[in-house]
Design a protein around this motif. Structure first.
Motif, PDB file in Angstrom:
ATOM      1  N   THR A  46       0.837  -1.202   0.000  1.00 21.45           N
ATOM      2  CA  THR A  46       0.000   0.000   0.000  1.00 21.45           C
ATOM      3  C   THR A  46       0.867   1.245   0.000  1.00 21.45           C
TER       4      THR A  46
ATOM      5  N   ASN B 197      -4.997   3.421   5.088  1.00 16.60           N
ATOM      6  CA  ASN B 197      -5.672   2.785   3.956  1.00 16.60           C
ATOM      7  C   ASN B 197      -7.071   3.359   3.719  1.00 16.60           C
TER       8      ASN B 197
ATOM      9  N   THR C 117      -4.832  -7.845   4.139  1.00 16.40           N
ATOM     10  CA  THR C 117      -6.251  -7.699   3.832  1.00 16.40           C
ATOM     11  C   THR C 117      -7.101  -8.526   4.789  1.00 16.40           C
TER      12      THR C 117
ATOM     13  N   SER D 256      -9.522  -6.892   7.751  1.00 20.70           N
ATOM     14  CA  SER D 256     -10.963  -7.113   7.671  1.00 20.70           C
ATOM     15  C   SER D 256     -11.483  -7.868   8.889  1.00 20.70           C
TER      16      SER D 256
ATOM     17  N   VAL E 129      -6.610 -14.680   0.093  1.00 21.48           N
ATOM     18  CA  VAL E 129      -7.280 -14.047   1.232  1.00 21.48           C
ATOM     19  C   VAL E 129      -8.019 -15.095   2.061  1.00 21.48           C
TER      20      VAL E 129
ATOM     21  N   ASN F 234     -15.416 -12.476  -0.481  1.00 17.12           N
ATOM     22  CA  ASN F 234     -14.714 -11.723  -1.524  1.00 17.12           C
ATOM     23  C   ASN F 234     -15.151 -12.162  -2.921  1.00 17.12           C
TER      24      ASN F 234
ATOM     25  N   VAL G  46     -14.747  -7.908   1.066  1.00 13.26           N
ATOM     26  CA  VAL G  46     -13.334  -7.614   0.771  1.00 13.26           C
ATOM     27  C   VAL G  46     -12.998  -7.795  -0.704  1.00 13.26           C
TER      28      VAL G  46
ATOM     29  N   SER H 292     -14.010  -3.494   3.506  1.00 14.20           N
ATOM     30  CA  SER H 292     -12.614  -3.429   3.938  1.00 14.20           C
ATOM     31  C   SER H 292     -11.704  -3.664   2.748  1.00 14.20           C
ATOM     32  N   THR H 293     -10.649  -2.867   2.667  1.00 18.64           N
ATOM     33  CA  THR H 293      -9.665  -3.080   1.613  1.00 18.64           C
ATOM     34  C   THR H 293      -8.267  -2.798   2.155  1.00 18.64           C
ATOM     35  N   MET H 294      -7.340  -3.644   1.791  1.00 13.12           N
ATOM     36  CA  MET H 294      -5.945  -3.514   2.198  1.00 13.12           C
ATOM     37  C   MET H 294      -5.857  -3.347   3.727  1.00 13.12           C
TER      38      MET H 294
END
Length: 344
Positions: free
Chosen positions: A91, A106, A153, A157, A179, A243, A265, A290-292
Motif C-alpha cells: 500500500t 488505507n 487484507t 478485515s 485471502v 470476496n 473484501v 474493507s480493503t488492504m
C-alpha cells in the motif's frame, strides 16, 4: 533491467518479459531493492484487462507483492542498509498524507503496487522506506512475498474492521484464494470456529488442513446457506467474509445470525448485487467494507508469519519468464494458495 509487464490492456498476449527498462534510482527517503520473489494476486488480472478510468504508463510492471535485498538507499534513510532482507507492504500512501497520523492510512487516497503504481516483478524496485519490513533469516523470500497483500487484507478485515472475538463463528466463502487461506488461519488463531465453503472436495480438504472446523463442498451442496443454517442449529454465524460478491452475497447474508456482520473484501464474480433490504434492517445485519490495511496491521500480521503462527500457502513457484502461464493458472483457479515468481 528485466521485468514482467503488459504492453497493452487485454488478454494474456499482452504479457511479456522485457529486458530494457532503466534501473530506478532511489531518491530521498527511498530504498532500491534487488528483488528475489514476487507473488501474484487476482488484482493483477483485473489490472491487465483494464477498466474505464484506469490510465497507466505502459509497459506496466505487474505484481504487488514481493521481497528482496536492499541494494542502495537514498538520502535520509537510516533504518535500512545494503544487504538487509526485506518484504514489501503493497500500500503506497503519499508522504504528506494526514492519514499517516491516524494509523488507518488505507482509508485515504492510496495506490496499490501493481495497480495504480508499477509493480514489483522486476530485477530492481525503488520504494519508500516506510513500505519495507526487515525479515528474519529463517523466512524465505517466497514465503514473505506470498503473505503480503492477502494477509494484511485478511487481518484488517477480520480483526481491525470486523472485531472478531474468541468463541465466535466465522464463515469463509471460498477456500482456494490467498485471502481465504489467510482468513482461515487468522480466524483459528483468534479462537473462532471456522466454516468454509469450497468449490470442490480437494479444496475443502486443504481448508481442513489449514484449520477449518467444518467445510461444505458446494458441488455436492449447492444450497450451502441452508446447510449453514442447519449446522448452526438455525442460528447462523456471527461473521461472514465474502470476496466473491455478486454470485454469493445474498446467500452470505442468509448465513448470518440476527445482529451478525458480513465483511466485504472483494467481488471476483462481479460488483453488482440486488439486495433485499429487509434482510438487513429486520435482522440488524452490519455490512462492513474493507480493503488492504494500514502499515501497523501489515507489521502485526507479518510478525505472526515470522513467528510461525501463520503459514503462507504457496501453490506454485515459477520463474519470472513464466508470467503468462502463471496468470493463466490464476485465472483458471488451478492453484490452491499463492503463485510466486522467482526473480532471477
Amino acid at each position: 533491467m528485466k521485468a514482467a509487464v503488459f504492453t497493452e490492456h487485454g488478454d494474456l498476449e499482452g504479457l511479456k518479459v522485457i529486458h530494457d527498462l532503466p534501473v530506478p534510482v532511489p531518491g530521498a527517503g527511498e530504498v532500491r531493492l534487488k528483488m528475489q520473489a514476487a507473488a501474484l494476486n487476482r488484482l493483477d488480472l483485473w489490472v491487465r484487462v483494464g477498466w474505464p478510468g484506469l490510465k497507466l504508463d505502459l509497459p506496466h510492471i505487474t505484481c504487488g507483492d514481493g521481497a528482496g535485498i536492499v541494494e542502495s538507499v537514498g538520502a535520509g534513510v537510516t533504518t535500512f542498509a545494503p544487504g538487509d532482507r526485506v518484504c514489501i507492504d503493497p500500500t503506497l500512501v503519499p508522504a504528506n498524507s494526514p492519514a499517516l497520523m491516524t494509523g488507518l492510512e488505507n482509508q485515504s487516497r492510496i495506490h496499490i503496487l501493481g495497480e495504480g503504481a508499477p509493480g514489483v516483478a522486476a530485477e530492481y524496485v525503488v520504494l519508500p522506506a516506510r513500505n519495507l519490513l526487515k525479515m528474519p533469516d529463517h523466512i524465505s523470500f517466497e514465503q514473505a512475498a506470498a503473505a503480503g497483500l492477502v494477509y494484511v487484507t485478511a487481518w484488517h478485515s477480520l480483526i481491525t474492521r470486523g472485531q472478531l472475538r474468541p468463541g465466535e463463528t466465522v464463515l469463509i466463502v471460498g477456500a482456494g484464494g490467498g485471502v481465504n487461506s489467510a482468513s482461515i488461519q487468522i480466524a483459528k488463531l483468534t479462537g473462532a470456529k471456522v466454516y468454509v465453503i469450497g468449490s470442490d472436495a480437494g479444496k475443502c480438504e486443504k481448508a481442513k488442513e489449514l484449520g477449518a472446523d467444518v467445510t461444505i463442498n458446494r458441488q455436492e451442496t449447492p444450497q450451502w446457506s441452508k446447510a449453514i443454517y442447519q449446522l448452526t442449529e438455525k442460528r447462523g454465524v456471527d461473521v461472514v467474509i465474502d470476496n466473491v460478491g455478486q454470485s454469493t452475497f445474498n446467500d452470505s447474508i442468509r448465513c448470518l445470525r440476527i445482529g451478525g456482520r458480513i465483511l466485504v473484501v472483494g467481488n471476483t464474480s462481479g460488483p453488482f448485487v440486488e439486495l433485499d433490504l429487509r434482510q438487513v434492517f429486520a435482522r440488524q445485519i452490519s455490512i462492513i467494507g474493507s480493503t488492504m490495511g494500514p502499515h501497523q496491521d501489515y507489521v502485526r500480521v507479518m510478525n505472526l508469519v515470522f513467528d510461525g503462527a501463520l503459514k503462507p500457502v504457496i501453490g506454485a513457484v515459477m520463474p519470472m519468464d513464466a508470467i503468462k502461464e502463471a496468470q493463466r493458472q490464476l485465472a483458471d483457479f488451478e492453484v490452491f494458495g499463492k503463485i510466486v515468481l522467482k526473480i532471477e
